[in-house]
Write a protein that holds these residues in place. Structure first.
Motif, PDB file in Angstrom:
ATOM      1  N   THR A 248       0.814  -1.220   0.000  1.00  0.00           N
ATOM      2  CA  THR A 248       0.000   0.000   0.000  1.00  0.00           C
ATOM      3  C   THR A 248       0.850   1.273   0.000  1.00  0.00           C
ATOM      4  OG1 THR A 248      -0.323   0.070   2.410  1.00  0.00           O
ATOM      5  CG2 THR A 248      -1.932  -1.185   1.117  1.00  0.00           C
ATOM      6  N   GLY A 317       8.645   2.579   5.321  1.00  0.00           N
ATOM      7  CA  GLY A 317       8.808   1.123   5.347  1.00  0.00           C
ATOM      8  C   GLY A 317       9.709   0.693   6.477  1.00  0.00           C
ATOM      9  N   ASP A 338      10.371  11.623   6.012  1.00  0.00           N
ATOM     10  CA  ASP A 338      10.203  10.280   6.571  1.00  0.00           C
ATOM     11  C   ASP A 338       8.753  10.155   7.016  1.00  0.00           C
ATOM     12  OD1 ASP A 338      10.588   7.807   7.746  1.00  0.00           O
ATOM     13  OD2 ASP A 338      11.697   8.580   9.487  1.00  0.00           O
ATOM     14  N   GLY A 339       8.177   8.961   6.905  1.00  0.00           N
ATOM     15  CA  GLY A 339       6.817   8.757   7.392  1.00  0.00           C
ATOM     16  C   GLY A 339       6.621   7.318   7.768  1.00  0.00           C
ATOM     17  N   THR A 343       0.254  -1.369   6.645  1.00  0.00           N
ATOM     18  CA  THR A 343      -0.790  -1.944   5.793  1.00  0.00           C
ATOM     19  C   THR A 343      -2.145  -1.845   6.498  1.00  0.00           C
ATOM     20  OG1 THR A 343       0.907  -3.461   4.999  1.00  0.00           O
ATOM     21  CG2 THR A 343      -1.364  -3.984   4.431  1.00  0.00           C
ATOM     22  N   ASP A 418       5.299  -1.212  17.268  1.00  0.00           N
ATOM     23  CA  ASP A 418       6.553  -0.465  17.320  1.00  0.00           C
ATOM     24  C   ASP A 418       6.753   0.155  18.696  1.00  0.00           C
ATOM     25  OD1 ASP A 418       7.371  -0.499  14.409  1.00  0.00           O
ATOM     26  OD2 ASP A 418       5.327   0.273  14.271  1.00  0.00           O
ATOM     27  N   ARG A 433      11.063  -2.227  16.427  1.00  0.00           N
ATOM     28  CA  ARG A 433       9.874  -3.058  16.473  1.00  0.00           C
ATOM     29  C   ARG A 433       9.863  -3.676  17.872  1.00  0.00           C
ATOM     30  NH1 ARG A 433       5.601  -3.151  13.430  1.00  0.00           N
ATOM     31  NH2 ARG A 433       5.266  -5.307  14.031  1.00  0.00           N
ATOM     32  N   LYS A 527      11.869  -4.882   3.557  1.00  0.00           N
ATOM     33  CA  LYS A 527      12.228  -4.683   4.974  1.00  0.00           C
ATOM     34  C   LYS A 527      13.237  -5.717   5.418  1.00  0.00           C
ATOM     35  CE  LYS A 527       7.682  -3.527   6.554  1.00  0.00           C
ATOM     36  NZ  LYS A 527       7.520  -2.123   6.305  1.00  0.00           N
TER      37      LYS A 527
HETATM   38  C1  3UK Z   1       7.631  -0.140   9.987  1.00  0.00           C
HETATM   39  C2  3UK Z   1       8.592   2.169   9.904  1.00  0.00           C
HETATM   40  C3  3UK Z   1      10.079   3.331  11.244  1.00  0.00           C
HETATM   41  C4  3UK Z   1       6.934  -0.091  11.327  1.00  0.00           C
HETATM   42  C5  3UK Z   1       3.906   1.121   4.942  1.00  0.00           C
HETATM   43  C6  3UK Z   1       4.114   3.460   4.392  1.00  0.00           C
HETATM   44  O1  3UK Z   1       5.660  -0.171   5.888  1.00  0.00           O
HETATM   45  C7  3UK Z   1       4.466  -0.089   5.635  1.00  0.00           C
HETATM   46  O2  3UK Z   1       3.560  -1.092   5.970  1.00  0.00           O
HETATM   47  P1  3UK Z   1       3.894  -2.535   6.545  1.00  0.00           P
HETATM   48  O3  3UK Z   1       2.599  -3.129   6.950  1.00  0.00           O
HETATM   49  O4  3UK Z   1       4.823  -2.312   7.820  1.00  0.00           O
HETATM   50  C8  3UK Z   1       4.459  -1.476   8.908  1.00  0.00           C
HETATM   51  C9  3UK Z   1       5.631  -1.362   9.869  1.00  0.00           C
HETATM   52  O5  3UK Z   1       6.822  -0.956   9.154  1.00  0.00           O
HETATM   53  N1  3UK Z   1       7.778   1.203   9.412  1.00  0.00           N
HETATM   54  C10 3UK Z   1       7.169   1.700   8.323  1.00  0.00           C
HETATM   55  N2  3UK Z   1       7.572   2.960   8.077  1.00  0.00           N
HETATM   56  C11 3UK Z   1       8.463   3.289   9.049  1.00  0.00           C
HETATM   57  N3  3UK Z   1       9.378   2.202  10.989  1.00  0.00           N
HETATM   58  N4  3UK Z   1      10.019   4.441  10.459  1.00  0.00           N
HETATM   59  C12 3UK Z   1       9.230   4.460   9.350  1.00  0.00           C
HETATM   60  N5  3UK Z   1       9.190   5.554   8.578  1.00  0.00           N
HETATM   61  O6  3UK Z   1       7.438  -1.154  12.096  1.00  0.00           O
HETATM   62  C13 3UK Z   1       5.467  -0.318  10.947  1.00  0.00           C
HETATM   63  O7  3UK Z   1       4.695  -0.789  12.032  1.00  0.00           O
HETATM   64  O8  3UK Z   1       4.711  -3.314   5.561  1.00  0.00           O
HETATM   65  C14 3UK Z   1       4.616   2.315   4.986  1.00  0.00           C
HETATM   66  C15 3UK Z   1       2.898   3.446   3.759  1.00  0.00           C
HETATM   67  C16 3UK Z   1       2.165   2.265   3.703  1.00  0.00           C
HETATM   68  C17 3UK Z   1       2.674   1.106   4.295  1.00  0.00           C
HETATM   69  N6  3UK Z   1       1.929  -0.040   4.215  1.00  0.00           N
END
Ligand code: 3UK
Length: 541
Positions: A248, A317, A338-339, A343, A418, A433, A527
Motif C-alpha cells: 500500500t 517502510g 520520513d513517514g 498496511t 513499534d 519493532r 524490509k
Molecule cells: C515499519 C517504519 C520506522 C513499522 C507502509 C508506508 O511499511 C508499511 O507497511 P507494513 O505493513 O509495515 C508497517 C511497519 O513498518 N515502518 C514503516 N515505516 C516506518 N518504521 N520508520 C518508518 N518511517 O514497524 C510499521 O509498524 O509493511 C509504509 C505506507 C504504507 C505502508 N503499508
C-alpha cells in the motif's frame, strides 16, 4: 442492514465484529464523504469530466497514457470482468504482475466494477499465492502471461479461483484482445463508501499473511491526508517509486496520490538505483517514494545524473537513519520526508514536512490522525518514555476473518507493534519493532540504534543488529554487516567497528559478535528480516 452495492457479500460477512474495530475519527473537513462513493470515479472519471482528459496520467516503458485514454481502457476491462467473465460486485479479483500501466488500469477496472482488488507482488510463488487466494476466497485473476506458472499451480489447489485472464498475451483470449472488443464507456457501480475495495495482505514475517480490508472511503482518505498536508502534491507533480503497487506504500505514492490531484506517475517494471536515477532525470520527476536502503544506494550514484527536477523525496517502510538522510541530502539537495505507515492503516500517519524535519525522529501525527505511547497495560505513558505506539484516524485495522484482530486493536487504538518515544515538542521517535528489542545483561537495546551507529562507518554498506542467545547475558548484541565494495572482512575490522560503536553510543550497546554477509535477508517489501537472522542464531546455538 445498511446499503451495499455488493451482490457477493463475502467481505462484509467477514469483517471483524464491530466492537473489535479501532475507533475511527473523521474530524477534519478533508475526510467527509457521502454514503455512496466509488474511488475510481473520484480518482479517474472526475478528471475527465472536469476537462483534464488530455493531461498525462501514466508514463510507462511503452509510452504515455492520458486520463481519457486510461479511462477508456479501464472501462473496456471493466466490461471484460462483468459481461466477459461473469463476475459480480463484491467478487475478489487477484492482480499479479510487476508495476506497469496495465496493473494500474486493472486496479481501477476492478474498483469501478464494484469488485475487490487483491493485488499481489510479482515475486510471490505458488505457496504464497495459495495462502492469499484461500484467505480472500479469490474468484478470478488477471495475471501477466510471463508469471503464469505459479498461478496455474496455485489454481489447482484453490477451488474458488475459477478464471484467469492474462495480459501481455497476444492470443485472442488475452486481456488486450478481449478488451478491444468491448465498449469504451462503462457505468461505475454505485458502491457504498464502506464497501470494501481492497484486501491488502501484510508482509508479515511470521504465520499466515493477514488480509487487511479497506473501503472506498479509506482509499480517498489516505489521498486527502498525507499527500495534501505534508507532501503538498499538485497536478504538476510527476511521481516515481520503488514499492510494488501490491504494497500500500506504493499503491498510494505512485498511483492513488498523483491521481487524486490530476498529476502523473511513472510505472516501470524494474527499478535499480541507476534506472531510477535515470528516470528521475529523463521524466523530470518531482516526487519519489522509496525505502531508506534504496535512497542510500542511490546516493553513491547520484552525481552521474541531473536531479534538479526533484522537489520531495518520501522514505517509509523502515526507520530512516540520520546518516542516510544526510547522504541523500548531500547527493540531491533534498531533505527527505520520513513517514511511518502500515498496511493496517493503509498509509502514512506520522511524518513531518521538509521544513519541520527533526533528523532521527519520524515526526508528528499528520492532520486527521492521533497518536500516543501506551504502556504494557494500554495506559498512556508520560512524555519521554519508550512504549507501544498507538494510533487512530479515519483509516484503521480490519483483518479479514482473523483472531489476530484483538492483538492489533486495544481500547480503540491501533497498536502497530513499534516501540516509540514522544518528546517534549510532540515529535515521535522510533526505537525498534517491539519484537526487535534486545535484552542483554539487564539492558534493553534497540537494534536500529546500533545499526545507525555502524552505518556511520565508511566501510559499512548495510547492517542488521539482533540478539543472539547467550548463556551468561541472556542475549548478546550481534551485527550482520554487508561491506562496501573494496572493503575486506577481517578480525581487525571487527575490532575497529566495535570501537567505533563504543565511541558513538553507550559502550554496553556495542556488538559483541559481528558477522559479514554478502547481502541481508529482506521481505518482499524490502524490509530487513531481523527475525530470519534471529532464527539462524537460535539454530546455531
Ligand atoms: C515499519 C517504519 C520506522 C513499522 C507502509 C508506508 O511499511 C508499511 O507497511 P507494513 O505493513 O509495515 C508497517 C511497519 O513498518 N515502518 C514503516 N515505516 C516506518 N518504521 N520508520 C518508518 N518511517 O514497524 C510499521 O509498524 O509493511 C509504509 C505506507 C504504507 C505502508 N503499508
Amino acid at each position: 442492514m445498511s446499503y451495499t452495492a455488493h451482490v457477493d457479500t463475502f467481505a462484509r460477512d467477514n469483517l471483524p465484529p464491530r466492537d473489535l474495530w479501532p475507533e475511527l475519527i473523521f474530524d477534519i473537513p478533508e475526510v467527509q464523504y457521502p454514503d455512496r462513493i466509488n474511488c475510481a470515479v473520484e480518482l479517474l472519471d472526475k478528471h475527465v469530466a472536469n476537462g483534464w482528459g488530455d493531461h498525462p496520467v501514466i508514463y510507462g516503458a511503452n509510452g504515455t497514457l492520458t486520463y481519457s485514454q486510461m479511462q477508456e481502457q479501464v472501462n473496456r476491462i471493466a466490461h471484460v470482468l462483468t459481461d466477459g467473465m461473469g463476475l459480480v460486485p463484491g467478487n475478489r479479483v487477484l492482480l499479479r504482475g510487476a508495476n506497469s500501466p496495465m496493473m494500474a488500469i486493472c486496479w481501477y477496472a476492478v474498483a469501478k466494477a464494484g469488485m475487490i482488488v487483491v493485488a499481489t507482488m510479482a515475486m510471490l510463488r505458488e505457496k504464497e499465492l495459495v495462502d492469499v487466494i484461500d484467505k480472500g476466497q479469490v474468484n478470478a485473476a488477471i495475471c501477466d502471461k510471463a508469471l503464469e506458472a505459479d498461478l496455474l499451480a496455485a489454481q489447482k489447489r484453490c477451488p474458488t479461483l475459477k478464471s484467469i485472464v492474462y495480459f501481455n498475451d497476444p492470443s485472442p483470449e488475452g486481456l488486450e484482445a478481449r478488451a478491444a472488443g468491448k465498449p469504451a464507456d462503462y457505468n461505475a457501480v454505485d458502491t457504498a463508501a464502506d464497501d470494501t475495495v481492497l484486501i491488502a495482505f501484510t508482509s508479515g514475517t511470521t504465520g499466515k499473511p493477514k488480509g487487511t480490508m479497506h473501503f472506498h472511503r479509506d482509499v480517498l482518505a489516505i489521498c486527502d491526508c498525507f499527500p495534501k498536508s505534508t507532501v503538498h502534491i499538485t497536478p504538476d507533480d510527476i511521481c516515481i517509486g520503488t514499492p510494488p503497487l501490491a504494497f500500500t506504500f506504493g499503491l498510494g505514492g505512485i498511483l492513488l496520490f498523483p491521481m487524486r490531484v490530476g498529476g502523473s506517475t511513472v510505472l516501470l517494471e524494474k527499478l535499480s538505483p541507476d534506472i531510477m536515477l535515470k528516470a528521475i532525470q529523463d521524466f523530470k520527476i518531482t516526487i519519489t517514494w522509496s525505502s531508506p536502503v534504496f535512497y542510500r544506494q542511490m546516493s553513491g550514484l547520484a552525481k552521474n545524473y541531473d536531479l534538479s527536477s526533484l522537489k520531495k523525496c518520501i522514505s517509509a517502510g523502515e526507520a530512516l537513519p540520520v546518516s542516510t538522510r544526510t547522504m541523500w541530502k548531500d547527493a540531491s539537495g533534498i531533505e527527505m520526508i520520513d513517514g511511518i505507515g502500515a498496511t493496517e492503516m493503509l498509509h502514512i500517519f506520522i511524518s513531518a514536512e521538509d521544513k519541520d524535519v527533526r533528523p532521527g525522529a519520524t515526526g508528528k501525527p499528520i492532520p486527521g490522525y492521533q497518536a500516543c505511547i501506551l504502556d504494557a497495560d494500554g495506559k498512556p505513558l508520560p512524555k519521554g518514555n519508550i512504549g507501544r505506539l498507538a494510533v487512530k484516524g479515519p483509516t484503521g485495522c480490519r483483518y479479514l476473518a482473523d483472531d489476530r484482530q484483538k492483538n492489533y486493536v486495544l481500547n480503540g487504538w491501533n497498536i502497530t507493534g513499534d516501540a516509540y518515544r514522544l518528546d517534549e515538542d510532540g515529535y515521535f521517535w522510533f526505537h525498534a519493532r517491539t519484537d526487535d528489542i534486545i535484552l542483554t545483561a539487564g539492558y534493553n537495546v534497540a537494534g536500529p540504534e546500533v545499526e545507525e551507529a555502524l552505518l556511520k562507518h565508511e566501510a559499512v554498506a548495510e547492517c542488521a543488529v539482533v540478539g543472539a542467545p547467550d548463556e551468561e547475558r541472556g542475549q548478546i548484541i550481534k551485527a550482520y554487516i554487508v561491506l562496501k565494495a573494496g572493503q575486506t572482512a577481517s578480525d581487525t575490522l571487527v575490532r575497529t567497528l566495535q570501537d567505533f560503536v563504543k565511541q558513538n553510543i553507550a559502550p554496553y550497546k556495542y556488538p559483541r559478535a559481528i558477522e559479514f554477509l554478502d547481502s541481508l535477508p529482506r521481505t518482499n517489501t524490502g524490509k530487513l528480516q531481523r527475525f530470519a537472522l534471529r532464527q539462524t542464531e537460535v539454530k546455531s546455538s
